[in-house]
Design a protein around this motif. Sequence first.
Motif, PDB file in Angstrom:
ATOM      1  N   THR A 112      41.791  48.961  46.717  1.00 42.38           N
ATOM      2  CA  THR A 112      41.597  47.511  46.726  1.00 42.38           C
ATOM      3  C   THR A 112      41.915  46.897  48.072  1.00 42.38           C
ATOM      4  O   THR A 112      41.514  45.781  48.353  1.00 42.38           O
ATOM      5  CB  THR A 112      42.510  46.813  45.694  1.00 42.38           C
ATOM      6  N   GLY A 113      42.683  47.588  48.883  1.00 39.04           N
ATOM      7  CA  GLY A 113      43.103  47.044  50.161  1.00 39.04           C
ATOM      8  C   GLY A 113      44.376  46.236  50.058  1.00 39.04           C
ATOM      9  O   GLY A 113      44.893  45.764  51.051  1.00 39.04           O
ATOM     10  N   ARG A 153      33.973  41.875  46.500  1.00 39.09           N
ATOM     11  CA  ARG A 153      33.582  42.548  47.748  1.00 39.09           C
ATOM     12  C   ARG A 153      33.612  41.631  48.967  1.00 39.09           C
ATOM     13  O   ARG A 153      33.800  42.096  50.083  1.00 39.09           O
ATOM     14  CB  ARG A 153      32.233  43.217  47.595  1.00 39.09           C
ATOM     15  N   MET A 154      33.425  40.322  48.782  1.00 39.39           N
ATOM     16  CA  MET A 154      33.463  39.404  49.925  1.00 39.39           C
ATOM     17  C   MET A 154      34.900  39.147  50.393  1.00 39.39           C
ATOM     18  O   MET A 154      35.139  38.910  51.576  1.00 39.39           O
ATOM     19  CB  MET A 154      32.798  38.076  49.560  1.00 39.39           C
ATOM     20  N   SER A 155      35.856  39.186  49.468  1.00 38.81           N
ATOM     21  CA  SER A 155      37.254  38.926  49.809  1.00 38.81           C
ATOM     22  C   SER A 155      37.973  40.161  50.342  1.00 38.81           C
ATOM     23  O   SER A 155      38.955  40.036  51.072  1.00 38.81           O
ATOM     24  CB  SER A 155      38.008  38.418  48.578  1.00 38.81           C
ATOM     25  N   ALA A 156      37.489  41.338  49.982  1.00 36.78           N
ATOM     26  CA  ALA A 156      38.184  42.580  50.325  1.00 36.78           C
ATOM     27  C   ALA A 156      38.529  42.720  51.804  1.00 36.78           C
ATOM     28  O   ALA A 156      39.658  43.080  52.139  1.00 36.78           O
ATOM     29  CB  ALA A 156      37.386  43.780  49.823  1.00 36.78           C
ATOM     30  N   PRO A 157      37.616  42.426  52.733  1.00 33.98           N
ATOM     31  CA  PRO A 157      37.980  42.592  54.149  1.00 33.98           C
ATOM     32  C   PRO A 157      39.133  41.675  54.588  1.00 33.98           C
ATOM     33  O   PRO A 157      39.922  42.045  55.448  1.00 33.98           O
ATOM     34  CB  PRO A 157      36.697  42.224  54.908  1.00 33.98           C
ATOM     35  N   TYR A 158      39.223  40.488  54.002  1.00 38.18           N
ATOM     36  CA  TYR A 158      40.297  39.547  54.354  1.00 38.18           C
ATOM     37  C   TYR A 158      41.641  39.971  53.775  1.00 38.18           C
ATOM     38  O   TYR A 158      42.681  39.531  54.252  1.00 38.18           O
ATOM     39  CB  TYR A 158      39.971  38.143  53.839  1.00 38.18           C
ATOM     40  N   SER A 214      42.599  43.299  53.126  1.00 37.76           N
ATOM     41  CA  SER A 214      42.973  44.673  53.430  1.00 37.76           C
ATOM     42  C   SER A 214      44.369  44.725  54.055  1.00 37.76           C
ATOM     43  O   SER A 214      44.622  44.100  55.083  1.00 37.76           O
ATOM     44  CB  SER A 214      41.950  45.290  54.374  1.00 37.76           C
ATOM     45  N   ASN A 247      49.864  38.837  54.564  1.00 35.97           N
ATOM     46  CA  ASN A 247      48.568  39.358  54.972  1.00 35.97           C
ATOM     47  C   ASN A 247      48.545  39.614  56.482  1.00 35.97           C
ATOM     48  O   ASN A 247      48.578  38.670  57.272  1.00 35.97           O
ATOM     49  CB  ASN A 247      47.475  38.348  54.592  1.00 35.97           C
ATOM     50  N   ASN A 274      46.099  40.362  58.225  1.00 38.50           N
ATOM     51  CA  ASN A 274      44.826  39.904  58.800  1.00 38.50           C
ATOM     52  C   ASN A 274      44.847  38.426  59.154  1.00 38.50           C
ATOM     53  O   ASN A 274      43.980  37.957  59.884  1.00 38.50           O
ATOM     54  CB  ASN A 274      43.676  40.145  57.818  1.00 38.50           C
TER      55      ASN A 274
END
Length: 120
Positions: free
Chosen positions: A14-15, A80-85, A87, A106, A108
Amino acid sequence: MTSPTTQSQETAATGILLTDVAAGKVKALLEQEGRDDLRLRVAVQPGGCSGLRYQLFFDERQLDGDVIADFDGVEVVVDRMSAPYLSGATIDFADRIDAQGFTIDNPNAQGSCACGDSFH
């Protein structure tokens, strides 16, 4: 309790990491709801002073591209759109005189507003 190895694998999926304290609080809230079909959804949405804000809520839906991880019986869903933020983010729960509620650490986030409600 989830073993460190399992938590690491789930974190990679999930990150994010849900601490044991936060998982316990989520379990207690779900028990109050009296429903076993809900998951904790963590999302990043546009808004707030700094441009982005976190949303944590219970959700029974499963969307295309969702990543689901289990933390000691608590399912956490990230779209999937939130996952990169998210991680590498850690979700915890504070219950102190100076702070109460879920917190997100976070790596990031480059900065946040003074109220701590949004980030960029």
